[in-house]
Design a protein around this motif. Sequence first.
Motif, PDB file in Angstrom:
ATOM      1  N   LEU A 178      60.975  22.685  24.160  1.00 17.86           N
ATOM      2  CA  LEU A 178      60.641  21.517  23.340  1.00 17.86           C
ATOM      3  C   LEU A 178      59.626  20.622  24.048  1.00 17.86           C
ATOM      4  O   LEU A 178      58.700  20.093  23.410  1.00 17.86           O
ATOM      5  N   ALA A 179      59.793  20.450  25.359  1.00 18.77           N
ATOM      6  CA  ALA A 179      58.843  19.638  26.114  1.00 18.77           C
ATOM      7  C   ALA A 179      57.460  20.276  26.112  1.00 18.77           C
ATOM      8  O   ALA A 179      56.438  19.588  25.974  1.00 18.77           O
ATOM      9  N   TRP A 180      57.421  21.598  26.239  1.00 18.85           N
ATOM     10  CA  TRP A 180      56.131  22.309  26.214  1.00 18.85           C
ATOM     11  C   TRP A 180      55.477  22.159  24.842  1.00 18.85           C
ATOM     12  O   TRP A 180      54.271  21.901  24.741  1.00 18.85           O
ATOM     13  N   ALA A 181      56.288  22.318  23.785  1.00 15.92           N
ATOM     14  CA  ALA A 181      55.743  22.196  22.430  1.00 15.92           C
ATOM     15  C   ALA A 181      55.235  20.787  22.148  1.00 15.92           C
ATOM     16  O   ALA A 181      54.265  20.602  21.413  1.00 15.92           O
ATOM     17  N   ALA A 182      55.873  19.779  22.754  1.00 14.78           N
ATOM     18  CA  ALA A 182      55.497  18.389  22.490  1.00 14.78           C
ATOM     19  C   ALA A 182      54.299  17.937  23.306  1.00 14.78           C
ATOM     20  O   ALA A 182      53.451  17.180  22.808  1.00 14.78           O
ATOM     21  N   PHE A 183      54.187  18.395  24.567  1.00 16.28           N
ATOM     22  CA  PHE A 183      53.210  17.787  25.469  1.00 16.28           C
ATOM     23  C   PHE A 183      52.207  18.767  26.084  1.00 16.28           C
ATOM     24  O   PHE A 183      51.382  18.356  26.895  1.00 16.28           O
ATOM     25  N   ALA A 184      52.268  20.043  25.712  1.00 14.27           N
ATOM     26  CA  ALA A 184      51.336  20.996  26.326  1.00 14.27           C
ATOM     27  C   ALA A 184      49.895  20.709  25.917  1.00 14.27           C
ATOM     28  O   ALA A 184      48.976  20.797  26.728  1.00 14.27           O
ATOM     29  N   ARG A 185      49.703  20.339  24.651  1.00 17.70           N
ATOM     30  CA  ARG A 185      48.355  20.038  24.158  1.00 17.70           C
ATOM     31  C   ARG A 185      48.379  18.699  23.418  1.00 17.70           C
ATOM     32  O   ARG A 185      48.301  18.659  22.193  1.00 17.70           O
ATOM     33  N   PRO A 186      48.485  17.604  24.156  1.00 18.61           N
ATOM     34  CA  PRO A 186      48.577  16.296  23.500  1.00 18.61           C
ATOM     35  C   PRO A 186      47.270  15.912  22.818  1.00 18.61           C
ATOM     36  O   PRO A 186      46.180  16.255  23.280  1.00 18.61           O
ATOM     37  N   THR A 187      47.404  15.228  21.714  1.00 20.76           N
ATOM     38  CA  THR A 187      46.243  14.723  20.981  1.00 20.76           C
ATOM     39  C   THR A 187      46.305  13.204  20.920  1.00 20.76           C
ATOM     40  O   THR A 187      47.345  12.594  21.168  1.00 20.76           O
ATOM     41  N   LEU A 188      45.175  12.606  20.603  1.00 22.46           N
ATOM     42  CA  LEU A 188      45.106  11.147  20.558  1.00 22.46           C
ATOM     43  C   LEU A 188      46.029  10.586  19.483  1.00 22.46           C
ATOM     44  O   LEU A 188      46.686   9.562  19.682  1.00 22.46           O
ATOM     45  N   VAL A 189      46.103  11.249  18.354  1.00 20.88           N
ATOM     46  CA  VAL A 189      47.009  10.856  17.265  1.00 20.88           C
ATOM     47  C   VAL A 189      48.165  11.847  17.255  1.00 20.88           C
ATOM     48  O   VAL A 189      47.998  13.000  16.846  1.00 20.88           O
ATOM     49  N   PRO A 190      49.335  11.441  17.733  1.00 25.05           N
ATOM     50  CA  PRO A 190      50.447  12.390  17.841  1.00 25.05           C
ATOM     51  C   PRO A 190      50.961  12.828  16.479  1.00 25.05           C
ATOM     52  O   PRO A 190      51.068  12.036  15.551  1.00 25.05           O
ATOM     53  N   ARG A 191      51.288  14.115  16.400  1.00 24.12           N
ATOM     54  CA  ARG A 191      51.859  14.664  15.178  1.00 24.12           C
ATOM     55  C   ARG A 191      52.946  15.670  15.538  1.00 24.12           C
ATOM     56  O   ARG A 191      52.941  16.234  16.619  1.00 24.12           O
ATOM     57  N   GLY A 192      53.827  15.894  14.594  1.00 23.28           N
ATOM     58  CA  GLY A 192      54.843  16.924  14.765  1.00 23.28           C
ATOM     59  C   GLY A 192      55.679  16.730  16.010  1.00 23.28           C
ATOM     60  O   GLY A 192      56.246  15.663  16.250  1.00 23.28           O
ATOM     61  N   MET A 193      55.766  17.779  16.833  1.00 24.28           N
ATOM     62  CA  MET A 193      56.591  17.749  18.031  1.00 24.28           C
ATOM     63  C   MET A 193      56.114  16.703  19.026  1.00 24.28           C
ATOM     64  O   MET A 193      56.919  16.088  19.731  1.00 24.28           O
ATOM     65  N   GLN A 194      54.806  16.501  19.125  1.00 21.31           N
ATOM     66  CA  GLN A 194      54.306  15.480  20.037  1.00 21.31           C
ATOM     67  C   GLN A 194      54.794  14.100  19.621  1.00 21.31           C
ATOM     68  O   GLN A 194      55.177  13.285  20.457  1.00 21.31           O
ATOM     69  N   ASN A 195      54.794  13.840  18.328  1.00 19.43           N
ATOM     70  CA  ASN A 195      55.263  12.552  17.833  1.00 19.43           C
ATOM     71  C   ASN A 195      56.733  12.346  18.169  1.00 19.43           C
ATOM     72  O   ASN A 195      57.146  11.278  18.642  1.00 19.43           O
ATOM     73  N   ALA A 196      57.557  13.391  17.945  1.00 23.84           N
ATOM     74  CA  ALA A 196      58.978  13.298  18.271  1.00 23.84           C
ATOM     75  C   ALA A 196      59.179  13.126  19.770  1.00 23.84           C
ATOM     76  O   ALA A 196      60.012  12.321  20.215  1.00 23.84           O
ATOM     77  N   GLY A 197      58.415  13.877  20.561  1.00 25.30           N
ATOM     78  CA  GLY A 197      58.543  13.771  22.008  1.00 25.30           C
ATOM     79  C   GLY A 197      58.177  12.390  22.520  1.00 25.30           C
ATOM     80  O   GLY A 197      58.836  11.847  23.416  1.00 25.30           O
ATOM     81  N   GLU A 198      57.132  11.807  21.961  1.00 26.17           N
ATOM     82  CA  GLU A 198      56.723  10.479  22.399  1.00 26.17           C
ATOM     83  C   GLU A 198      57.747   9.413  22.002  1.00 26.17           C
ATOM     84  O   GLU A 198      57.945   8.441  22.732  1.00 26.17           O
ATOM     85  N   LEU A 199      58.399   9.601  20.866  1.00 27.77           N
ATOM     86  CA  LEU A 199      59.449   8.657  20.470  1.00 27.77           C
ATOM     87  C   LEU A 199      60.608   8.683  21.464  1.00 27.77           C
ATOM     88  O   LEU A 199      61.135   7.634  21.838  1.00 27.77           O
ATOM     89  N   VAL A 200      60.994   9.884  21.878  1.00 31.63           N
ATOM     90  CA  VAL A 200      62.063  10.002  22.876  1.00 31.63           C
ATOM     91  C   VAL A 200      61.610   9.397  24.203  1.00 31.63           C
ATOM     92  O   VAL A 200      62.370   8.679  24.869  1.00 31.63           O
ATOM     93  N   TYR A 201      60.376   9.682  24.593  1.00 30.69           N
ATOM     94  CA  TYR A 201      59.835   9.136  25.846  1.00 30.69           C
ATOM     95  C   TYR A 201      59.855   7.615  25.825  1.00 30.69           C
ATOM     96  O   TYR A 201      60.286   6.972  26.793  1.00 30.69           O
ATOM     97  N   LEU A 202      59.374   7.021  24.736  1.00 26.08           N
ATOM     98  CA  LEU A 202      59.326   5.565  24.631  1.00 26.08           C
ATOM     99  C   LEU A 202      60.722   4.959  24.656  1.00 26.08           C
ATOM    100  O   LEU A 202      60.938   3.888  25.237  1.00 26.08           O
ATOM    101  N   PHE A 203      61.675   5.637  24.016  1.00 26.85           N
ATOM    102  CA  PHE A 203      63.051   5.142  24.022  1.00 26.85           C
ATOM    103  C   PHE A 203      63.605   5.090  25.442  1.00 26.85           C
ATOM    104  O   PHE A 203      64.155   4.067  25.873  1.00 26.85           O
TER     105      PHE A 203
END
Length: 262
Positions: free
Chosen positions: A48-73
């Motif tokens: 899940l971490a690889w799917a969220a952050f392996a190829r981050p984009t400036l506008v988070p979507r999908g798994m990156q968006n979910a991963g960043e929400l968990v990170y911010l929490f």
Amino acid sequence: MTIPLADDVFRAPGVELFDFPPLWEGAPYWLTKPVVLAVGGALVVCALAWAAFARPTLVPRGMQNAGELVYLFVRDQVARPFLGKDAERWMPLLLSLFCLILLWNFIGVVPGLQFPVNAHIAFPIVFALVAYVIKIYLGIRHQGLAGYFKNLMFPPGLPKLLALTLYAPLELLYTFVTAPFTHAVRLFANMFAGHLLLAFFSAAGFWLLHEQPSLVGAPVGVLSVAVAVAMTAFEMFIQFLQAFLFTLLTAMYIGASLHPEH
């Protein structure tokens, strides 16, 4: 979760639910269901971490968006309140700890798996020992050996005699015995009790509605199933809460070692 069956007598599930033999005859004694679930859960967290952050984009979507929400929490609710400017430095540890504990807890309500890994005392003990070693190491590294024990046993403003005879022994007992023990047992006990309660109500409903159905027992069986469903939802909240509290206490211990003046 194993549902105990009987011909005419209901047997409530007990501690046998937590006793797992090796997966097959001749397998190593340690190769049990909780170990497989623990390894599988760790691999899922990595995936899940690889799917969220392996190829981050400036506008988070999908798994990156979910991963960043968990990170911010974790950053805003756990790391920053206790670590301040050091929060980002410790986020890899705290985020990994929170996600792994949470997933291991949630396995307890996944059909077919239904065993929270942290209901086995060995796993919370390892987490607590890691936090404990980091806490002691950082305290001695940043304060020095003498300074660490001085700050621990003799807080400013407390009379030396009172500190030496009462406060210091209690603080040493808390730091080296009580704190790591309660850190592990709090997580373990909640997962153990929750799993046992869910097993009891599920087994009672199954026995009353399927094994020994009757007009008298049917309403109780339906009630047992309803309670099991409600308890599952409540247990998921407890599973999240325990992951949060364990990670929060870890951040608090690290912060206390880095900044004893606070």
